[in-house]
Design a protein around this motif. Structure first.
Motif, PDB file in Angstrom:
ATOM      1  N   UNK A 135     -10.069  -1.297  -1.449  1.00  0.00           N
ATOM      2  CA  UNK A 135      -9.088  -2.313  -2.193  1.00  0.00           C
ATOM      3  C   UNK A 135      -8.085  -1.698  -2.543  1.00  0.00           C
ATOM      4  N   UNK A 136      -7.078  -1.442  -2.094  1.00  0.00           N
ATOM      5  CA  UNK A 136      -6.164  -0.731  -2.678  1.00  0.00           C
ATOM      6  C   UNK A 136      -5.185  -1.714  -3.498  1.00  0.00           C
ATOM      7  N   UNK A 137      -4.926  -1.310  -4.445  1.00  0.00           N
ATOM      8  CA  UNK A 137      -4.073  -2.083  -6.002  1.00  0.00           C
ATOM      9  C   UNK A 137      -2.494  -1.605  -5.425  1.00  0.00           C
ATOM     10  N   UNK A 138      -1.816  -2.824  -5.236  1.00  0.00           N
ATOM     11  CA  UNK A 138      -0.321  -2.686  -5.150  1.00  0.00           C
ATOM     12  C   UNK A 138      -0.274  -2.533  -4.023  1.00  0.00           C
ATOM     13  N   UNK A 139      -0.968  -2.756  -3.001  1.00  0.00           N
ATOM     14  CA  UNK A 139      -0.512  -2.854  -1.037  1.00  0.00           C
ATOM     15  C   UNK A 139      -0.421  -4.186  -0.593  1.00  0.00           C
ATOM     16  N   UNK A 140       1.474  -4.054  -0.330  1.00  0.00           N
ATOM     17  CA  UNK A 140       1.276  -5.134   0.527  1.00  0.00           C
ATOM     18  C   UNK A 140       0.327  -4.927   2.326  1.00  0.00           C
ATOM     19  N   UNK A 141       1.181  -5.803   3.450  1.00  0.00           N
ATOM     20  CA  UNK A 141       0.272  -6.087   3.935  1.00  0.00           C
ATOM     21  C   UNK A 141       0.812  -4.880   5.530  1.00  0.00           C
ATOM     22  N   UNK A 142      -0.382  -4.446   5.424  1.00  0.00           N
ATOM     23  CA  UNK A 142      -0.467  -3.694   7.113  1.00  0.00           C
ATOM     24  C   UNK A 142       0.476  -2.833   7.154  1.00  0.00           C
ATOM     25  N   UNK A 143       0.720  -1.598   8.474  1.00  0.00           N
ATOM     26  CA  UNK A 143       1.694  -0.025   8.514  1.00  0.00           C
ATOM     27  C   UNK A 143       3.214  -0.023   7.108  1.00  0.00           C
ATOM     28  N   UNK A 144       3.389  -1.636   7.441  1.00  0.00           N
ATOM     29  CA  UNK A 144       5.078  -1.536   6.238  1.00  0.00           C
ATOM     30  C   UNK A 144       4.519  -1.134   5.223  1.00  0.00           C
ATOM     31  N   UNK A 145       3.207  -1.462   4.322  1.00  0.00           N
ATOM     32  CA  UNK A 145       3.263  -1.444   3.025  1.00  0.00           C
ATOM     33  C   UNK A 145       2.109  -0.348   3.036  1.00  0.00           C
ATOM     34  N   UNK A 146       1.685   0.386   3.963  1.00  0.00           N
ATOM     35  CA  UNK A 146       0.674   2.036   4.099  1.00  0.00           C
ATOM     36  C   UNK A 146       1.330   3.287   3.468  1.00  0.00           C
ATOM     37  N   UNK A 147       1.338   3.631   2.302  1.00  0.00           N
ATOM     38  CA  UNK A 147       2.505   4.508   2.006  1.00  0.00           C
ATOM     39  C   UNK A 147       2.070   5.539   2.847  1.00  0.00           C
ATOM     40  N   UNK A 148       2.679   7.111   2.921  1.00  0.00           N
ATOM     41  CA  UNK A 148       1.909   8.256   3.264  1.00  0.00           C
ATOM     42  C   UNK A 148       1.080   8.296   2.703  1.00  0.00           C
ATOM     43  N   UNK A 149       0.757   8.474   1.793  1.00  0.00           N
ATOM     44  CA  UNK A 149      -0.718   8.894   0.491  1.00  0.00           C
ATOM     45  C   UNK A 149      -1.499   8.745   1.099  1.00  0.00           C
ATOM     46  N   UNK A 150      -1.562   6.758   1.506  1.00  0.00           N
ATOM     47  CA  UNK A 150      -2.843   6.292   1.816  1.00  0.00           C
ATOM     48  C   UNK A 150      -3.036   6.878   3.546  1.00  0.00           C
ATOM     49  N   UNK A 151      -2.194   6.603   4.283  1.00  0.00           N
ATOM     50  CA  UNK A 151      -2.041   6.878   5.157  1.00  0.00           C
ATOM     51  C   UNK A 151      -2.679   8.282   5.484  1.00  0.00           C
ATOM     52  N   UNK A 152      -3.022   9.527   4.577  1.00  0.00           N
ATOM     53  CA  UNK A 152      -3.193  10.651   4.628  1.00  0.00           C
ATOM     54  C   UNK A 152      -4.852  10.746   4.819  1.00  0.00           C
ATOM     55  N   UNK A 153      -4.973   9.882   3.281  1.00  0.00           N
ATOM     56  CA  UNK A 153      -6.102   9.819   3.167  1.00  0.00           C
ATOM     57  C   UNK A 153      -7.411   8.774   5.019  1.00  0.00           C
ATOM     58  N   UNK A 154      -6.589   7.400   5.035  1.00  0.00           N
ATOM     59  CA  UNK A 154      -6.729   7.213   6.159  1.00  0.00           C
ATOM     60  C   UNK A 154      -7.493   8.157   7.368  1.00  0.00           C
ATOM     61  N   UNK A 155      -5.917   9.317   7.074  1.00  0.00           N
ATOM     62  CA  UNK A 155      -6.533  10.298   8.779  1.00  0.00           C
ATOM     63  C   UNK A 155      -7.592  11.086   8.544  1.00  0.00           C
ATOM     64  N   UNK A 156      -7.853  12.147   7.475  1.00  0.00           N
ATOM     65  CA  UNK A 156      -8.671  12.689   6.464  1.00  0.00           C
ATOM     66  C   UNK A 156     -10.006  11.739   6.837  1.00  0.00           C
ATOM     67  N   UNK A 157      -9.894  10.690   6.373  1.00  0.00           N
ATOM     68  CA  UNK A 157     -11.242   9.842   6.855  1.00  0.00           C
ATOM     69  C   UNK A 157     -11.718  10.022   7.879  1.00  0.00           C
ATOM     70  N   UNK A 158     -10.756   9.573   9.136  1.00  0.00           N
ATOM     71  CA  UNK A 158     -10.877   9.288  10.580  1.00  0.00           C
ATOM     72  C   UNK A 158     -11.654  11.217  11.844  1.00  0.00           C
ATOM     73  N   UNK A 159     -10.201  12.249  10.546  1.00  0.00           N
ATOM     74  CA  UNK A 159     -10.898  13.111  10.814  1.00  0.00           C
ATOM     75  C   UNK A 159     -11.867  13.776  10.473  1.00  0.00           C
ATOM     76  N   UNK A 160     -12.943  13.684   9.680  1.00  0.00           N
ATOM     77  CA  UNK A 160     -13.661  14.010   8.679  1.00  0.00           C
ATOM     78  C   UNK A 160     -14.965  14.605   9.750  1.00  0.00           C
ATOM     79  N   UNK A 161     -16.179  15.230   9.007  1.00  0.00           N
ATOM     80  CA  UNK A 161     -17.411  15.353   9.900  1.00  0.00           C
ATOM     81  C   UNK A 161     -17.744  13.910  10.074  1.00  0.00           C
ATOM     82  N   UNK A 162     -18.677  13.539  11.530  1.00  0.00           N
ATOM     83  CA  UNK A 162     -18.488  12.922  12.378  1.00  0.00           C
ATOM     84  C   UNK A 162     -19.737  12.459  10.817  1.00  0.00           C
ATOM     85  N   UNK A 163     -19.891  10.607  10.844  1.00  0.00           N
ATOM     86  CA  UNK A 163     -21.369  10.800   9.963  1.00  0.00           C
ATOM     87  C   UNK A 163     -22.627   9.759  11.018  1.00  0.00           C
ATOM     88  N   UNK A 164     -23.569  10.174   9.726  1.00  0.00           N
ATOM     89  CA  UNK A 164     -24.819   9.633  10.542  1.00  0.00           C
ATOM     90  C   UNK A 164     -24.313   8.392  10.382  1.00  0.00           C
TER      91      UNK A 164
END
Length: 312
Positions: free
Chosen positions: A283-312
């Motif tokens: 739950x992101x504080x201060x964020x609005x809606x969808x891709x227009x509201x996702x800043x670079x920092x959040x997108x980088x965190x999402x990319x890190x989650x997506x490309x991390x080690x496969x989860x059990x």
């Protein structure tokens, strides 16, 4: 690309910039990973978006620092054919993009959807699953316990692979193979609704006017560059809240802003409760809606989650 129901979809492939000398901090001449060893992120935009919208291009730029990226325009959007069904048959568009990523050689593919694209990513994750994953035959109603996507898709949604399969440029992929290759290894859904037909906010009431009224569809076509189908859903597609329990064992990340003007916080919380331990909720504080509201920092965190080690 050509979807399983014959709709041409515009799509863009961008290789990962990490190790190519073009990413931040990358040394010139650095060794580039093989395609198979590089994860791919498939981006599913929101309603009225398209592959060339600035927010989509920005997401692709950030994601490409960690993965290869496929962006595309849903049917009825941008230069894709067909008409928007506002989240119903769009699952076939996403499946074609995921299958294309695998046809290019990527062994790990993660879907990241925003708003309507987020709901499509959730349903796609439920309908198209890794055939090697372990699922209990009794874990869900209506045959959803089956791990075989070629059975699960038409069984619940009355979809049949009656066309020629997914096509990528001049190369056609056999339908039976494409269905198996169209699954995501992990799913990220940003700003998605939990249930259909929600009209609890002013922006959603305006959206329903655009989708359901002839005058609204004219505004959609000429003002929002979105061509909308006139037919009602038949059958009504699996809702996001019904889809999320069926995504496991694939990892699921739910992202939602606390200032989302379209869907209040009961939507992501409902999705997280339905998914149980199979989901992570941000739950992101201060964020609005969808891709227009996702800043670079959040997108980088999402990319890190997506490309991390496969989860059990």
């Amino acid at each position: 690309m050509l979807t399983d129901d014959g709709v041409p979809v515009e799509a863009v492939y961008e290789p990962c910039t990490a190790g190519s000398g073009t990413g931040p901090g990358a040394a010139p001449g650095a060794r580039t990973e093989t395609v198979a060893g590089t994860p791919a992120i498939v981006v599913a935009h929101g309603f009225t978006g398209s592959v060339d919208r600035p927010a989509v291009r920005r997401a692709a730029r950030v994601f490409s620092q960690r993965a290869a990226v496929i962006t595309f325009s849903f049917r009825g959007h941008g230069r894709s054919g067909g008409r928007s069904t506002v989240g119903d048959r769009e699952v076939l568009d996403l499946a074609a993009a995921v299958a294309w990523a695998r046809a290019l050689g990527h062994s790990r593919v993660v879907t990241v959807g925003f708003s309507m694209g987020g709901s499509v990513a959730l349903r796609h994750g439920a309908l198209y699953t890794d055939p090697s994953s372990k699922r209990s035959p009794g874990c869900a109603p209506d045959g959803f316990g089956a791990s075989d996507a070629s059975v699960r898709v038409p069984e619940r949604e009355r979809r049949t692979a009656e066309h020629s399969g997914a096509h990528f440029g001049a190369h056609a992929v056999d339908t039976s193979t494409a269905v198996y290759d169209a699954y995501a290894d992990a799913v990220v859904s940003v700003s998605a609704p939990a249930r259909w037909y929600y009209r609890g906010t002013a922006p959603m009431r305006r959206l329903h006017w655009v989708v359901t009224r002839p005058s609204g569809r004219l505004v959609g076509r000429y003002g929002l560059r979105t061509r909308i189908a006139t037919e009602e859903w038949d059958p009504v597609p699996l809702s996001p809240v019904a889809a999320v329990p069926l995504i496991a064992p694939a990892p699921l990340l739910l992202v939602h802003g606390d200032r989302d003007p379209y869907f209040p916080l009961d939507h992501p919380r409902m999705l997280a409760d339905a998914a149980g331990e199979g989901a992570e909720l941000w739950l992101e504080r201060g964020m609005g809606h969808a891709e227009n509201a996702a800043d670079d920092a959040l997108l980088a965190r999402i990319a890190a989650w997506a490309t991390g080690a496969p989860r059990a």
